[in-house]
Scaffold this motif. Structure first.
Motif, short mmCIF file in Angstrom:
data_model
loop_
_atom_site.label_atom_id
_atom_site.label_comp_id
_atom_site.label_asym_id
_atom_site.label_seq_id
_atom_site.Cartn_x
_atom_site.Cartn_y
_atom_site.Cartn_z
N UNK A 136 56.73 -54.15 28.25
CA UNK A 136 56.68 -55.04 29.42
C UNK A 136 57.83 -56.05 29.40
N UNK A 139 54.22 -63.95 29.90
CA UNK A 139 53.74 -62.93 30.84
C UNK A 139 53.39 -61.65 30.08
N UNK A 161 50.07 -61.47 28.56
CA UNK A 161 48.96 -61.05 29.42
C UNK A 161 49.02 -59.55 29.68
N UNK A 162 50.21 -59.07 29.98
CA UNK A 162 50.36 -57.66 30.36
C UNK A 162 49.98 -56.71 29.22
N UNK A 210 46.61 -54.85 29.38
CA UNK A 210 46.26 -53.87 30.42
C UNK A 210 46.08 -52.52 29.75
N UNK A 211 44.98 -51.93 30.13
CA UNK A 211 44.48 -50.79 29.39
C UNK A 211 44.64 -49.47 30.14
N UNK A 212 45.75 -48.81 29.97
CA UNK A 212 45.94 -47.50 30.60
C UNK A 212 47.07 -46.78 29.89
N UNK A 214 48.22 -43.91 30.54
CA UNK A 214 49.14 -43.32 31.51
C UNK A 214 50.15 -44.35 31.98
N UNK A 215 49.65 -45.54 32.27
CA UNK A 215 50.55 -46.60 32.72
C UNK A 215 51.66 -46.85 31.72
N UNK A 275 54.14 -43.92 31.35
CA UNK A 275 55.01 -43.82 32.53
C UNK A 275 56.04 -44.95 32.54
N UNK A 276 55.56 -46.12 32.15
CA UNK A 276 56.48 -47.27 32.11
C UNK A 276 57.58 -47.01 31.09
#
Lengths: 217, 217
Positions: free
Chosen positions: B80, B98, B101-102, B105-107, B109-110, B113-114
Motif C-alpha cells: 500500500x 494510512x 489502516x490499509x 483490509x482482508x482480501x 485477491x485484492x 492484484x495490487x
DNA sequence: ATATATTTTTAGGCAAATCTAAAAATAAAT
DNA sequence: ATTTATTTTTAGATTTGCCTAAAAATATAT
C-alpha cells in the motif's frame, strides 16, 4: 467515528432514500444484520453526537452533519469500487465486500487523491452515483427498463439489484453498462420483453427488466 | 483475526528481528502504545490460537503460522505504501499512517492484484523489503552509511529511521533512494562526514549517517 | 372501541480489549 | 547471598457493542 457507527449511518442513509419519514429501527436492524435493541442503543449514541435526529418510537433521520458523513462513506465505497474494477480488474460482482472494508479507511487526502487518479468518476461500476468531495450527487434521469416504451432506444446505465447473482446473469447475457437496449415486443401475459441488446434479440423476464436502469437516447 | 491481534503480531515480528530470544512484554507494550498487562492478556490469546509461543515470564516468539501472518501484514502495509507513493503521489513521509489502516483490509485477491498492478515491487518507498505472496523476503546486502569506507561509491537504498522528521530532512537535502553517495572525509571528533550526494558536497552528522542504508557499487 | 399484533425500548448481561493497582517472579547490585 | 529494583502477571474494573427477555408504546383488526 467507529467502524460500527459508520455502518449505521450508511444504513440509515440508504434506507432514508426510500423512506421520507423517519427510518424504522427494525429496518436498520435487518440491514445491519443485528437486533432492534442494538439499533436503539446505537441510535442514542448517534443522536448524542448530533449525527441523527431521534424521537422515541418515531424512527431516525440524519442531521445535515450525519448526512454529509454518510455521503462521504458512500463516496469512499464507490470510488474504491471503481478502483477495483478499472485498475485491478475485478468484475462488478466481486467488488462489494472489499469496498465494504475499504470505505472505512480514514484519510481525506487518500480519497481525494484516489478520486483524481480515477479521473473524478461520477458513477460506480453498477451505475450508482458517486458523491463529490462536497457531498454533491449528480443525479441522472434513468428509468427502469420495465418502464421503457416500445421501440424507444436506450442505453443501460445501472442496476437496481446489485447482487452477485444478478450481475453474473447480466455478464452471461452480455448486458453491461453502456449496452444499447430497445424493446421490440412486450408480452402482456407475463410482462416479459423481447429486446435488442447491442442489436441482438433476446427474451427478458419482467424481474430482470425491473432491475435494470436505462437512459433514453 | 481482529485488528488488534494483527497489530500485536506485527509488533512481535518487528521486535523479533532485533531480538533473537523471546520478545519482552514491555517492549511490545511500548511499541503498541499500551500497557504490559494488556500485552500479557493478548499474548495468551495469541498463544491459544497457536500464533505465538509463550512461556510465562520468558517472553514470546512467533510460531511458523504467526510468522507467516505477520509477514502478510507487513506485505500489505508495504504494498500500500508503494501504491500511495507511485500512484497517488504521496511523499514518503506521509504514507505510514494510512498504510497502517490499509494493512488490515482482508482480501487475498485484492493484495495480489495490487501487487501485480504495481509490478511486483520488492521494496517499499523507504527501501524496506516487501514479502512476496509466499512470505519470502529478498534480502539486500545493505549497510549503514556510517559503516561505509572512505571513497567507496554507493547508492542510497533505504532508511533505518522512517520517521516523518527524518524523511523530510532527507527531502530537504535532496537525498533519496537511488542517490549516489560517497564519503570523501571523516571527521573523527564528532564522527560527522563530508560526502558527495549525487556529486554535491555536503556535511552529514553521525546520527544521519547511522540511519541511512547504502549499497556499495 | 377494544383486543390483538407488531414494533420499539428498557433492563440486565456478556465478550473483547483495555486499564490500574497489587502480587509474584526475575534480574541487578551491593 | 541478600536486598533492591525491574519486569511480568494476576485480580478486578471499565467501555464498547452486542445480545435476550420483558415491558411499554404504537399500529392493526375485528
Amino acid at each position: 467515528m467507529t467502524y460500527s457507527e459508520e455502518n449505521y449511518l450508511k444504513a440509515i442513509y440508504h434506507l432514508s432514500l426510500f423512506q421520507k419519514k423517519g427510518v424504522n429501527t427494525n429496518a436498520i436492524a435487518k440491514m445491519i444484520d443485528s437486533k432492534a435493541s442494538s439499533v436503539t442503543d446505537m441510535i442514542k449514541k448517534l443522536a448524542e453526537k448530533n449525527l441523527v435526529e431521534y424521537q422515541k418510537y418515531q424512527g431516525v433521520s440524519l442531521t445535515a452533519e450525519g448526512l454529509l458523513e454518510a455521503k462521504m462513506i458512500v463516496r469512499k465505497h464507490r470510488l474504491w469500487e471503481v478502483f477495483l474494477v478499472e485498475k485491478l480488474d475485478f468484475s462488478w460482482d466481486e467488488v462489494h465486500d472489499v469496498a465494504e472494508e475499504l470505505e472505512h479507511i480514514n484519510s481525506e487526502k487518500l480519497i481525494n487523491k484516489l478520486d483524481a487518479f480515477l479521473g473524478f468518476p461520477t458513477e460506480d461500476p453498477h451505475g450508482d452515483p458517486i458523491p463529490n468531495a462536497k457531498g454533491e450527487i449528480k443525479k441522472m434521469d434513468k428509468k427502469l427498463l420495465s418502464e421503457l416504451k416500445l421501440n424507444q432506444k436506450s442505453i443501460c446505465v445501472g442496476v437496481k439489484d446489485s447482487s452477485s447473482n444478478f450481475l453474473k446473469y447480466l455478464d452471461k447475457q452480455q448486458i453491461a453498462l453502456g449496452s444499447t437496449i430497445e424493446i421490440i415486443e412486450k408480452e402482456s401475459f407475463d410482462a416479459s420483453l423481447i429486446v435488442l441488446v447491442n442489436g441482438n434479440e433476446m427474451n427478458i423476464s419482467n424481474k430482470i427488466a425491473s432491475n435494470l436502469y436505462v437512459k433514453t437516447v
